[in-house]
Design a protein around this motif. Structure first.
Motif, short mmCIF file in Angstrom:
data_model
loop_
_atom_site.label_atom_id
_atom_site.label_comp_id
_atom_site.label_asym_id
_atom_site.label_seq_id
_atom_site.Cartn_x
_atom_site.Cartn_y
_atom_site.Cartn_z
N THR A 290 0.82 -1.35 0.00
CA THR A 290 0.08 -0.12 -0.15
C THR A 290 0.72 1.24 -0.05
O THR A 290 0.29 2.33 -0.18
N GLY A 291 2.03 1.28 -0.02
CA GLY A 291 3.10 2.22 0.08
C GLY A 291 3.41 2.57 -1.25
O GLY A 291 3.01 1.99 -2.38
N ASP B 264 6.51 2.73 -3.02
CA ASP B 264 7.18 1.48 -4.00
C ASP B 264 6.18 0.32 -4.22
O ASP B 264 6.26 -0.23 -5.30
N ARG C 32 -2.33 -3.71 5.94
CA ARG C 32 -2.55 -3.62 7.36
C ARG C 32 -3.88 -3.48 7.72
O ARG C 32 -4.67 -2.84 6.82
N ASP D 292 0.82 -8.34 9.09
CA ASP D 292 1.76 -7.34 9.76
C ASP D 292 3.01 -7.70 9.95
O ASP D 292 3.26 -8.97 10.26
N MET D 293 4.01 -6.92 9.92
CA MET D 293 5.68 -7.36 10.02
C MET D 293 6.00 -7.64 11.49
O MET D 293 6.94 -8.38 11.77
N LEU E 81 9.13 -4.75 1.36
CA LEU E 81 8.92 -3.23 1.56
C LEU E 81 8.38 -2.70 2.54
O LEU E 81 8.42 -1.40 2.79
N SER F 222 8.78 3.95 7.68
CA SER F 222 9.89 4.13 6.90
C SER F 222 10.25 5.78 7.14
O SER F 222 11.00 6.34 6.25
N TYR G 45 9.15 0.47 18.04
CA TYR G 45 8.15 -0.07 16.66
C TYR G 45 9.01 -0.07 15.42
O TYR G 45 8.89 -0.97 14.70
N TYR H 80 15.93 4.49 12.57
CA TYR H 80 15.28 4.00 11.41
C TYR H 80 16.56 3.32 10.64
O TYR H 80 16.40 2.32 10.17
N LYS I 58 17.40 -0.51 9.81
CA LYS I 58 17.76 -0.88 8.62
C LYS I 58 19.12 -1.62 8.45
O LYS I 58 19.32 -2.53 7.45
N HIS J 241 13.85 7.88 -3.43
CA HIS J 241 13.17 8.08 -4.61
C HIS J 241 11.82 8.39 -4.39
O HIS J 241 11.20 7.95 -3.51
P1 NDP Z 1 5.98 4.11 2.66
O1 NDP Z 1 6.08 4.59 4.01
O2 NDP Z 1 5.52 4.58 1.39
O3 NDP Z 1 5.28 2.48 2.52
C1 NDP Z 1 5.55 1.46 3.71
C2 NDP Z 1 4.72 0.44 3.39
O4 NDP Z 1 5.08 -0.29 4.69
C3 NDP Z 1 3.19 0.81 3.61
O5 NDP Z 1 2.60 0.08 2.87
C4 NDP Z 1 2.74 0.48 5.05
O6 NDP Z 1 1.41 0.13 5.31
C5 NDP Z 1 3.62 -0.68 5.42
N1 NDP Z 1 3.88 -0.84 6.65
C6 NDP Z 1 4.44 -0.22 7.70
N2 NDP Z 1 4.62 -0.93 8.87
C7 NDP Z 1 4.19 -2.17 8.66
C8 NDP Z 1 3.73 -3.11 9.27
N3 NDP Z 1 4.09 -3.23 10.75
N4 NDP Z 1 3.54 -4.38 8.82
C9 NDP Z 1 2.85 -4.26 7.48
N5 NDP Z 1 3.16 -3.23 6.73
C10 NDP Z 1 3.49 -2.09 7.28
O7 NDP Z 1 7.90 3.58 1.93
P2 NDP Z 1 8.14 3.45 0.40
O8 NDP Z 1 7.25 2.92 -0.54
O9 NDP Z 1 8.94 4.95 0.18
O10 NDP Z 1 9.45 2.54 0.97
C11 NDP Z 1 9.31 1.24 0.43
C12 NDP Z 1 10.58 0.62 1.53
O11 NDP Z 1 11.65 0.93 0.81
C13 NDP Z 1 10.65 0.93 2.95
O12 NDP Z 1 11.13 -0.32 3.56
C14 NDP Z 1 11.42 2.11 3.04
O13 NDP Z 1 12.15 2.07 4.35
C15 NDP Z 1 12.53 1.63 2.07
N6 NDP Z 1 12.94 2.76 1.35
C16 NDP Z 1 12.70 3.64 0.63
C17 NDP Z 1 13.37 4.83 -0.06
C18 NDP Z 1 12.57 5.78 -0.52
O14 NDP Z 1 13.30 6.72 -0.95
N7 NDP Z 1 11.26 5.90 -0.81
C19 NDP Z 1 14.63 4.63 -0.16
C20 NDP Z 1 15.31 3.27 0.46
C21 NDP Z 1 14.70 2.51 1.27
P3 NDP Z 1 0.24 1.48 5.36
O15 NDP Z 1 0.16 2.07 4.16
O16 NDP Z 1 -0.67 0.96 6.11
O17 NDP Z 1 1.11 2.47 6.12
#
Ligand code: NDP
Ligand code: GDR
Length: 361
Positions: A17-18, A20, A40, A70-71, A92, A96, A107, A163, A167, A193
């Motif tokens: 849902t994020g 990426d 989630r 959930d992770m 992913l 974040s 957390y 964070y 990681k 990105h």
């Molecule tokens: P987002 O914050 O947009 O998305 C994070 C995703 O993780 C969401 O779907 C969120 O769900 C989900 N999430 C968070 N906590 C949990 C949990 N406990 N259980 C299940 N799902 C969970 O991040 P990005 O898409 O930008 O990034 C993707 C990954 O890449 C992340 O791990 C980030 O740390 C890493 N990253 C990102 C970079 C960037 O520039 N974007 C660069 C390098 C690494 P919900 O929608 O419900 O919140």
């Protein structure tokens, strides 16, 4: 390393849902994968970024399916892994947001560090080491305090936030499971990105959204923290292709993905305002630093010290030559094009909000 079953192409994406997750799901569906995503449970809808990919499973076999999970819940992850038996896992999911990790460090570690271990263990417990390839979303935040520029795969890590430290564990546990259990487990060390669907509290989106809302008269000022930080900003669409390429390589390895260019937050602001034909003049110093719209004389940027971090990452610039040489990956979107696309997306949204009579909360 055992070859994957060439017929089955089933991906499991945590964090679907994020930002990426949404780009990756769309990309893999386009390649013919069946894509499973973990979402989630929340009290309101949280699937806006992937709703356009959803088809009602009641109508028959659909290629995109979502599951609650959930992770922090091992039992859930093991059960989903067992049901889905993915050929590729893209991890992913994480808390974040770097600034939020100082507020919620435990957390952040649970989801972003131990969560990686839970997934790797699920693969191992189910005996799927040979059939499942694993991608870990590692980050340029691992480099933290500058040791070397540009940063590459061999640059020492020195994370500067809860964070980044979470990681760091995720990175090393992925390497360890690759070496200990001969798993196809890889790290993508991705530099920042962004995109029009970037989370609204990351600095790029906060700026482009603010510029758009100022332009249509919904807001007056953007409040920000450190304007001097420099980041290597690329487009998420290009980076998810790199994630996929990493898992298609002949052998598992770790790769930096970056543009090789760096810009300050201040430069990002100037370019975003230029997109709507405004030019920003800077006055004052430190917390009194303000950005003035030259044409109107109005203050459009102010500093709010609450956005400063206890420890900051000053300069990130990546060297992705290994990914270029071994995978053939390179970014396609220029910085100027990225900013243009983000401002355009936010202008459309702001105009809609203005038409609906919505103001800031
Ligand atoms: P987002 O914050 O947009 O998305 C994070 C995703 O993780 C969401 O779907 C969120 O769900 C989900 N999430 C968070 N906590 C949990 C949990 N406990 N259980 C299940 N799902 C969970 O991040 P990005 O898409 O930008 O990034 C993707 C990954 O890449 C992340 O791990 C980030 O740390 C890493 N990253 C990102 C970079 C960037 O520039 N974007 C660069 C390098 C690494 P919900 O929608 O419900 O919140
Ligand atoms: P970052 O992204 O910390 O690099 O992590 P973010 O956009 O949050 O910050 C970038 C830089 O901008 C400065 N900044 C502000 N940041 C935010 N969020 N809000 C503000 O108001 C503000 N003002 C100035 C920050 O101090 C920082 O220097 C992102 C995330 O996607 C991580 O998950 C990912 O691992 C890294 O990128 C690579």
């Amino acid at each position: 390393m055992a070859a994957q079953d060439s017929k089955r192409r089933v991906a499991l994406i945590t964090g679907v849902t994020g930002q990426d997750g949404a780009y990756l799901a769309e990309y893999l569906l386009g390649l013919g994968y069946t894509v499973h995503g973990i979402k989630r449970r929340s009290s309101s809808f949280n699937t806006a970024r992937v709703d356009h990919l959803y088809q009602d499973p009641h109508v028959g076999n659909v290629p995109f399916l979502m599951h609650y999970g959930d992770m922090t819940d091992s039992t859930n992850l093991i059960r989903l892994m067992q049901q889905i038996r993915p050929t590729e896992v893209y991890n992913l999911a994480a808390q974040s947001h770097v600034a939020v990790s100082f507020e919620s460090p435990e957390y952040t570690a649970n989801a972003g560090a131990i969560g990686v271990l839970r997934l790797l263990e699920a693969i191992r417990i189910l005996g799927m080491e040979k059939e499942t390839r694993f991608y870990q979303a590692s980050t340029s935040e691992l480099y933290g305090l500058v040791q070397e520029v540009p940063q590459k795969e061999t640059t020492p890590f020195y994370p500067r936030s809860p964070y980044g430290v979470a990681k760091l564990y995720g990175y090393w546990i992925t390497v360890n499971y690759r070496e200990a259990y001969n798993m196809f487990a890889c790290n993508g060390i991705l530099f920042n990105h962004e995109s029009p669907i970037r989370g609204e509290t990351f600095v790029t989106r906060k700026i482009t959204r603010g510029v758009a809302r100022i332009e249509v008269g919904l807001e007056k000022t953007i409040y920000l923290g450190n304007l001097e930080a420099k980041r290597d900003w690329g487009h998420a669409r290009d980076y998810v292709e790199g994630m996929h390429m990493i898992l298609q390589a002949d052998s598992p390895d770790d790769f930096v993905l970056s543009t090789g260019e760096t810009r300050s937050v201040r430069e990002f602001i100037e370019l975003a305002f230029a997109e709507v034909g405004r030019s920003v003049e800077w006055r004052g110093k430190g917390v009194d630093d303000v950005g003035i719209d030259k044409a109107t004389g109005k203050t459009v940027v102010r500093i709010d010290p609450t956005y400063f971090r206890p420890t900051e990452v000053d300069l990130l610039i990546g060297d992705a030559s290994k990914a270029r040489a071994k995978l053939g990956w390179k970014p396609k979107t220029s910085f100027a094009k990225l900013v243009k696309e983000m401002v355009a997306g936010d202008l459309a949204e702001a105009r809609q909000d203005a038409a609906n009579g919505k103001r800031s909360v």
